[in-house]
Motif scaffolding. Structure first.
Motif, mmCIF file in Angstrom:
data_model
loop_
_atom_site.group_PDB
_atom_site.id
_atom_site.type_symbol
_atom_site.label_atom_id
_atom_site.label_comp_id
_atom_site.label_asym_id
_atom_site.label_seq_id
_atom_site.Cartn_x
_atom_site.Cartn_y
_atom_site.Cartn_z
ATOM 1 N N GLU A 53 63.296 -0.334 47.351
ATOM 2 C CA GLU A 53 62.247 -0.063 46.683
ATOM 3 C C GLU A 53 62.018 1.249 47.891
ATOM 4 O O GLU A 53 60.627 1.750 47.490
ATOM 5 C CB GLU A 53 60.493 -0.972 46.883
ATOM 6 N N ASN A 54 62.826 0.954 49.010
ATOM 7 C CA ASN A 54 62.983 2.158 49.834
ATOM 8 C C ASN A 54 64.542 3.091 49.412
ATOM 9 O O ASN A 54 64.543 3.595 49.606
ATOM 10 C CB ASN A 54 63.209 1.520 51.065
ATOM 11 N N GLU A 55 64.444 2.359 48.706
ATOM 12 C CA GLU A 55 66.201 3.159 48.151
ATOM 13 C C GLU A 55 66.277 4.700 47.279
ATOM 14 O O GLU A 55 67.285 5.546 47.599
ATOM 15 C CB GLU A 55 67.367 2.129 46.949
ATOM 16 N N TRP A 56 64.672 4.901 47.198
ATOM 17 C CA TRP A 56 64.894 6.556 46.407
ATOM 18 C C TRP A 56 65.647 7.415 47.554
ATOM 19 O O TRP A 56 65.738 8.664 47.129
ATOM 20 C CB TRP A 56 63.432 6.466 45.982
ATOM 21 N N LEU A 57 65.169 7.838 48.471
ATOM 22 C CA LEU A 57 65.883 8.509 49.580
ATOM 23 C C LEU A 57 66.978 8.530 50.086
ATOM 24 O O LEU A 57 67.877 8.828 51.024
ATOM 25 C CB LEU A 57 64.792 8.486 50.780
ATOM 26 N N ILE A 58 67.470 7.677 49.609
ATOM 27 C CA ILE A 58 68.511 6.933 50.307
ATOM 28 C C ILE A 58 70.168 7.015 48.834
ATOM 29 O O ILE A 58 69.820 6.783 47.781
ATOM 30 C CB ILE A 58 68.760 5.001 50.431
ATOM 31 N N GLY A 59 71.339 7.510 49.362
ATOM 32 C CA GLY A 59 72.263 8.325 48.644
ATOM 33 C C GLY A 59 73.294 9.377 48.826
ATOM 34 O O GLY A 59 72.940 9.699 49.604
ATOM 35 N N GLU A 60 74.652 8.857 48.315
ATOM 36 C CA GLU A 60 74.792 10.248 48.860
ATOM 37 C C GLU A 60 75.161 11.312 48.611
ATOM 38 O O GLU A 60 74.213 11.942 47.074
ATOM 39 C CB GLU A 60 76.705 9.766 47.913
ATOM 40 N N GLY A 61 74.888 12.493 49.370
ATOM 41 C CA GLY A 61 74.951 14.063 49.192
ATOM 42 C C GLY A 61 73.450 13.948 49.214
ATOM 43 O O GLY A 61 72.768 14.600 49.134
ATOM 44 N N MET A 62 72.696 12.998 49.921
ATOM 45 C CA MET A 62 71.288 13.157 50.377
ATOM 46 C C MET A 62 71.168 12.847 52.121
ATOM 47 O O MET A 62 72.448 12.661 52.714
ATOM 48 C CB MET A 62 70.040 11.585 50.022
ATOM 49 N N ALA A 63 70.558 13.119 52.491
ATOM 50 C CA ALA A 63 70.021 13.038 53.892
ATOM 51 C C ALA A 63 70.088 11.922 54.649
ATOM 52 O O ALA A 63 70.969 11.634 55.288
ATOM 53 C CB ALA A 63 68.372 13.911 54.197
ATOM 54 N N LEU A 64 69.982 10.748 53.659
ATOM 55 C CA LEU A 64 70.132 9.772 54.156
ATOM 56 C C LEU A 64 71.564 8.742 53.493
ATOM 57 O O LEU A 64 71.174 8.069 53.151
ATOM 58 C CB LEU A 64 68.659 8.739 54.771
ATOM 59 N N ASP A 65 72.137 9.722 54.123
ATOM 60 C CA ASP A 65 74.234 9.527 53.046
ATOM 61 C C ASP A 65 74.270 8.329 53.502
ATOM 62 O O ASP A 65 75.194 8.373 55.134
ATOM 63 C CB ASP A 65 74.634 10.462 53.157
ATOM 64 N N PRO A 66 74.748 6.655 53.359
ATOM 65 C CA PRO A 66 75.470 5.826 53.805
ATOM 66 C C PRO A 66 76.892 6.465 53.699
ATOM 67 O O PRO A 66 77.288 5.173 54.775
ATOM 68 C CB PRO A 66 74.681 5.262 52.797
ATOM 69 N N ARG A 67 77.716 7.423 53.528
ATOM 70 C CA ARG A 67 78.559 7.981 53.920
ATOM 71 C C ARG A 67 78.612 7.901 55.476
ATOM 72 O O ARG A 67 79.874 7.842 55.776
ATOM 73 C CB ARG A 67 79.461 8.943 53.312
ATOM 74 N N LYS A 68 77.656 8.679 55.841
ATOM 75 C CA LYS A 68 77.257 9.518 56.906
ATOM 76 C C LYS A 68 77.027 8.647 58.315
ATOM 77 O O LYS A 68 76.713 8.124 59.786
ATOM 78 C CB LYS A 68 77.108 10.380 57.285
ATOM 79 N N THR A 327 61.689 18.467 48.769
ATOM 80 C CA THR A 327 60.713 19.180 50.739
ATOM 81 C C THR A 327 61.556 18.255 51.023
ATOM 82 O O THR A 327 61.347 18.096 52.011
ATOM 83 C CB THR A 327 59.811 18.711 49.758
ATOM 84 N N LEU A 328 61.301 16.451 50.595
ATOM 85 C CA LEU A 328 61.457 15.633 52.171
ATOM 86 C C LEU A 328 62.717 15.747 52.654
ATOM 87 O O LEU A 328 63.125 15.232 53.382
ATOM 88 C CB LEU A 328 60.453 13.985 51.385
ATOM 89 N N ASP A 329 63.401 15.428 51.619
ATOM 90 C CA ASP A 329 65.021 14.875 52.045
ATOM 91 C C ASP A 329 65.035 16.576 52.807
ATOM 92 O O ASP A 329 66.080 16.008 53.508
ATOM 93 C CB ASP A 329 66.118 15.288 51.006
ATOM 94 N N ALA A 330 64.707 17.188 52.081
ATOM 95 C CA ALA A 330 64.719 18.378 53.532
ATOM 96 C C ALA A 330 64.900 18.597 54.267
ATOM 97 O O ALA A 330 65.655 19.145 55.477
ATOM 98 C CB ALA A 330 65.249 20.170 52.542
ATOM 99 N N ALA A 331 63.754 17.991 54.723
ATOM 100 C CA ALA A 331 63.068 17.451 56.231
ATOM 101 C C ALA A 331 64.117 16.797 56.878
ATOM 102 O O ALA A 331 63.815 17.267 57.766
ATOM 103 C CB ALA A 331 61.490 17.879 55.865
ATOM 104 N N LEU A 332 64.318 16.004 55.798
ATOM 105 C CA LEU A 332 65.308 14.792 56.705
ATOM 106 C C LEU A 332 66.355 15.712 57.602
ATOM 107 O O LEU A 332 67.058 15.230 58.082
ATOM 108 C CB LEU A 332 64.964 13.182 55.477
ATOM 109 N N ARG A 333 66.908 16.140 56.404
ATOM 110 C CA ARG A 333 68.474 16.830 57.098
ATOM 111 C C ARG A 333 68.223 17.820 58.259
ATOM 112 O O ARG A 333 68.759 18.082 58.789
ATOM 113 C CB ARG A 333 68.716 17.483 55.039
ATOM 114 N N GLU A 334 67.105 18.539 57.867
ATOM 115 C CA GLU A 334 67.066 19.463 59.180
ATOM 116 C C GLU A 334 67.015 18.741 60.198
ATOM 117 O O GLU A 334 67.474 19.168 61.790
ATOM 118 C CB GLU A 334 65.719 20.377 58.930
#
Length: 338
Positions: A53-68, A327-334
């Motif tokens: 249930e934490n996975e909504w912020l994890i994914g390719e192309g997102m800030a929490l990108d498991p490729r990185k 918005t949250l994903d952008a802040a994580l990325r920044e």
């Protein structure tokens, strides 16, 4: 089949001076740890939630990108996967399960990170709600290890008003005669449904209900459909004693309540050296931005970023407002790029 792993902790003496014997920490990882072991992120779970249930912020192309990044999601004690009332052996099962603090959780998560993976530095710790509480603990207890933190819709200490809200939730759940003081043999469904109704008035804002976003944005046919389908749907599958264990953890959340800071809350906040974005929701009814403003004022490297949303506590939360998640994903990325 299970999609998570177990880290055997052995006997864990808690702050309550009781021992979880043969304690287990359930966790799931996403991505791969690099050779330098410098791409790790810790992302703790929230009240009643489990790792998936934490996975909504994890994914390719997102800030929490498991490729990185190598994202570690540890499950809280009491959530039904890590050691909990529902799976603990006697004598500390069901209603006898000892009180567990966020400090207890994070100390054992630290063992997972260091002993299992040999990680000495974390790029980020982030979390929603009770996950935010654990995030603050990581920053305060391991300031030289944690480079960045982004707690969202949560606080470093449970406020008195927040405590009272949770008393209402607890009273609704335990009033069910089927609860039997925690020794139930079948789920106290009347209490779980009542708990869900109490929670429904707090999780989203007044404006959310006024604008009928339960219908217009979330697709429910009516308010009653929402109360049953969303709110009762969240809590009915959960174990009542597990919920009460995590509720106590929440009510007693305080990053200074330990031998490191001895109750000095400003001192504990000042110990957080990590670069921090603190992100409350403007309309969160139990984690208001004012509480976070106090925290940021005592943190040496923190910035308050209020999410301007009418989605209340769920602004940026799982399965709700796509704009707030963006918005949250952008802040994580920044933050990760800084």
């Amino acid at each position: 089949m299970t999609d998570y792993e177990i880290f055997e902790l052995g006997d864990v003496v808690l702050q309550s001076k009781k021992t979880l014997r043969g304690a287990k920490l359930a966790y799931k990882t996403y991505g791969a740890l690099n050779a330098k072991k410098d791409n790790a992120i810790v992302y703790p779970t929230w009240y009643s939630g489990q790792h998936y249930e934490n996975e909504w912020l994890i994914g390719e192309g997102m800030a929490l990108d498991p490729r990185k990044y190598f994202v570690i999601v540890p499950n809280m004690f009491g959530n039904g996967l890590s050691t909990s009332p529902s799976n603990a052996p006697e004598p500390y099962n069901q209603a006898r399960f000892p009180n567990v603090t966020a400090y207890d959780n994070v100390r054992q998560q630290y063992r997972l990170v260091t002993e299992k993976f040999g990680i000495e530095s974390l790029e980020l710790v982030t979390g929603w709600s009770m996950g935010a509480l654990q995030t603050y603990h990581w920053g305060a207890l391991y300031p030289d290890m944690v480079k960045r933190i982004l707690p969202f819709a949560g606080s470093a200490k449970c406020s008195r008003h927040n405590f009272v809200f949770l008393e209402g939730v607890k009273a609704a759940l335990t009033a069910d005669a089927a609860f039997q003081d925690g020794w139930y043999r079948s789920p106290p469904t009347k209490g779980l449904r009542a708990m869900a109704r109490v929670y429904a008035g707090w999780g989203f804002s007044q404006a959310f209900y006024r604008e009928e976003l339960d219908i217009k944005a979330m697709g429910y046919a009516s308010l009653e459909d929402f109360l049953v389908g969303f709110w009762e749907g969240i809590f009915l599958p959960r174990d009542a004693n597990n919920l009460l264990t995590m509720l106590w953890t929440w009510q007693n959340g305080d990053i200074s309540n330990n031998e490191v800071f001895n109750g000095d809350f400003p001192k504990a906040l000042a110990a957080i050296k990590s670069k921090a974005f603190i992100m409350p929701s403007k309309t969160d009814l139990y984690f208001p931005p004012e509480d976070n403003a106090f925290e940021v004022a005592h943190m040496p490297n923190a910035e308050l970023r209020v999410i301007d949303s009418i989605w209340g506590h769920f602004a940026g939360g799982p399965g709700t407002s796509p704009a707030d998640v963006k918005t949250l994903d952008a802040a994580l990325r920044e933050l990760l790029a800084s």
